[in-house]
Design a protein around this motif. Structure first.
Motif, PDB file in Angstrom:
ATOM      1  N   THR A 137      10.545   5.047   4.643  1.00  0.00           N
ATOM      2  CA  THR A 137      10.040   5.529   3.350  1.00  0.00           C
ATOM      3  C   THR A 137      11.184   5.707   2.361  1.00  0.00           C
ATOM      4  O   THR A 137      11.060   5.348   1.183  1.00  0.00           O
ATOM      5  N   GLU A 156       0.839  -1.206   0.000  1.00  0.00           N
ATOM      6  CA  GLU A 156       0.000   0.000   0.000  1.00  0.00           C
ATOM      7  C   GLU A 156       0.870   1.251   0.000  1.00  0.00           C
ATOM      8  O   GLU A 156       0.608   2.211  -0.739  1.00  0.00           O
ATOM      9  N   LYS A 157       1.922   1.245   0.817  1.00  0.00           N
ATOM     10  CA  LYS A 157       2.809   2.409   0.891  1.00  0.00           C
ATOM     11  C   LYS A 157       3.548   2.628  -0.429  1.00  0.00           C
ATOM     12  O   LYS A 157       3.762   3.758  -0.855  1.00  0.00           O
ATOM     13  N   SER A 208       1.920   4.790  -3.057  1.00  0.00           N
ATOM     14  CA  SER A 208       1.721   6.211  -2.773  1.00  0.00           C
ATOM     15  C   SER A 208       2.858   7.051  -3.357  1.00  0.00           C
ATOM     16  O   SER A 208       3.926   6.532  -3.681  1.00  0.00           O
ATOM     17  N   TYR A 235       5.613   9.952  -2.766  1.00  0.00           N
ATOM     18  CA  TYR A 235       6.365  10.511  -1.650  1.00  0.00           C
ATOM     19  C   TYR A 235       7.316  11.596  -2.132  1.00  0.00           C
ATOM     20  O   TYR A 235       7.710  11.632  -3.291  1.00  0.00           O
TER      21      TYR A 235
END
Length: 416
Positions: A56, A19-20, A23, A25
């Motif tokens: 991240t 899921e991350k 995204s 960033y």
């Protein structure tokens, strides 16, 4: 922990990571291309304060490299209290969930597990390994001995002002027009108040309090077995309130009625957790550098806004922000302040041979600031002399020495 339980934890974490990964960033400003450090048997260590974006950054690196990797987050409550023996089952869980051909491993906050060094040392013989951690001394123990120098580390900070503008979708170029300059200065005021923790910018200012307390409890109180929690929190609040000034740990110890040895350990823990930094005074002899008093700086303007006891001092906040820029670029190496009988200069950047003075001046720089930087220059013979102001821009030549006057917004945006 059995293998099936380990598989479930690895699979749950894999779902979250996917899921991350989908995204968008903010790209981070880092000293070099981190992928060059990922070669067997070298370990890449990404270190820094909690919630600065270490995991991240690791995922962005993996995404950019388009490689088959596995991720393990040791800050997960499901892994609380695991031992070195459990790591074997976790490793097997990784191979069953991700496949046996996984070549890259991201071990997030792995230092939470006692015995992690030998586990990591074994893995790096065949895998390309990234470890992240919120403890600056994690590489000074058995891992450093085992790797015999085969590791590369980078310290990640919360967003710089440039990254803050990038996060907000604003241009990070040095403004030229009057209108754009005014807009950038407005954003700078917000940055000096809110800081650069990504979560706090997304969720809200209260998130800074949560991050601060997590650092205190997880990285210091728990790790160093602090018993006098009330006094420790008072000490930390007082230390943060001394940002950008010389600090006497002996005086602080007397103020809160704690022995000096305990206060030294607390200060050591705060610096290891990247919450505060102690800048040494420049001395020509190594012994002088050890015995002189130090100045304290705080990891993020948002912490100062939320924690410092006294009302904010604009000049000191500016100085703290300049320190953070230098610390990012130098990776906390080769930085001092200079103090003589009748002068003081905020920063001597020894790596780049620069003297930097910070002043909240918008009309005229005071004579003492100029005299101070010239006197310090007699000591270190710097290649560059800079006075960071709030709003003054230009170059002055005094006694054959060029001094650059640079507004804070420009200093933070320029690549020096």
């Amino acid at each position: 922990m059995n293998v099936e339980e380990a598989k479930r934890i690895v699979a749950d974490q894999k779902d979250l990571i996917q899921e991350k990964m989908s995204s968008n960033y903010v790209e981070r400003d880092i000293p070099s291309d981190l992928s060059i450090y990922l070669s067997v048997p070298n370990v890449l260590a990404i270190l820094g304060v909690r919630r600065s974006g270490k995991s991240t950054l690791s995922l962005l690196l993996m995404k950019r490299m388009r490689v088959n990797f596995a991720y393990l987050n040791f800050d997960d409550e499901s892994l609380y209290g695991i031992t070195a023996k459990d790591l074997r089952n976790l490793e097997q869980g990784v191979y069953e969930v991700y496949g046996g051909n996984v070549n890259y491993l991201v071990l997030d906050e792995v230092h939470n597990v006692k015995g992690w060094e030998l586990f990591t040392s074994r893995l790096r013989e065949t895998k390309r390994v990234i470890v992240t951690g919120s403890n600056s001394k994690m590489l000074s123990g058995e891992l450093a001995t085992t790797l015999t120098g085969r590791h590369s580390d980078v310290v990640l900070f919360p967003f710089s002002f440039r990254e803050y503008l990038r996060f907000k979708g604003e241009s990070e170029e040095v403004p030229i027009s009057t209108k754009r300059t005014a807009e950038v200065k407005t954003e700078l005021e917000k940055y000096l108040e809110d800081g650069g923790f990504p979560e706090a910018l997304i969720i809200g200012k209260d998130q800074v309090d949560i991050i601060y307390n997590d650092v205190l409890f997880k990285d210091i109180i728990f790790r160093y077995k602090v018993r006098e929690m009330g006094k420790f929190k008072d000490f930390t609040k007082s230390l943060v309130s001394y940002y950008s000034t010389e600090v006497s740990l002996s005086k602080l110890a007397k103020t809160i009625s704690v022995d000096k040895k305990t206060v030294d350990q607390w200060a050591y823990g705060l610096e290891n957790a990247y919450l505060t930094y102690f800048l040494p005074r420049y001395g020509e002899r190594p012994r002088e550098r050890l015995t002189f008093s130090k100045k304290v700086y705080v990891i993020d303007p948002g912490i100062i806004s939320r924690v410092a006891i006294k009302a904010k001092d604009k000049g000191r906040v500016m100085e703290n922000t300049v320190f953070l820029k230098l610390a990012r670029e130098n990776q906390l190496k080769g930085m001092y302040y200079i103090k003589g009988g009748d002068f003081e200069v905020d920063f001597y950047d020894e790596l780049n041979s620069r003297l930097i003075q910070v002043t909240y001046a918008s009309d005229k720089v005071e004579e003492r600031e100029i005299k101070g930087i010239l006197k310090a220059d007699e000591v270190v013979k710097a290649k560059e002399r800079i006075i960071v102001t709030y709003d003054i821009d230009g170059i002055e030549k005094i006694k054959g020495k060029e001094i650059k006057m640079v507004p804070l917004y420009k200093f933070l945006l320029l690549h020096w």
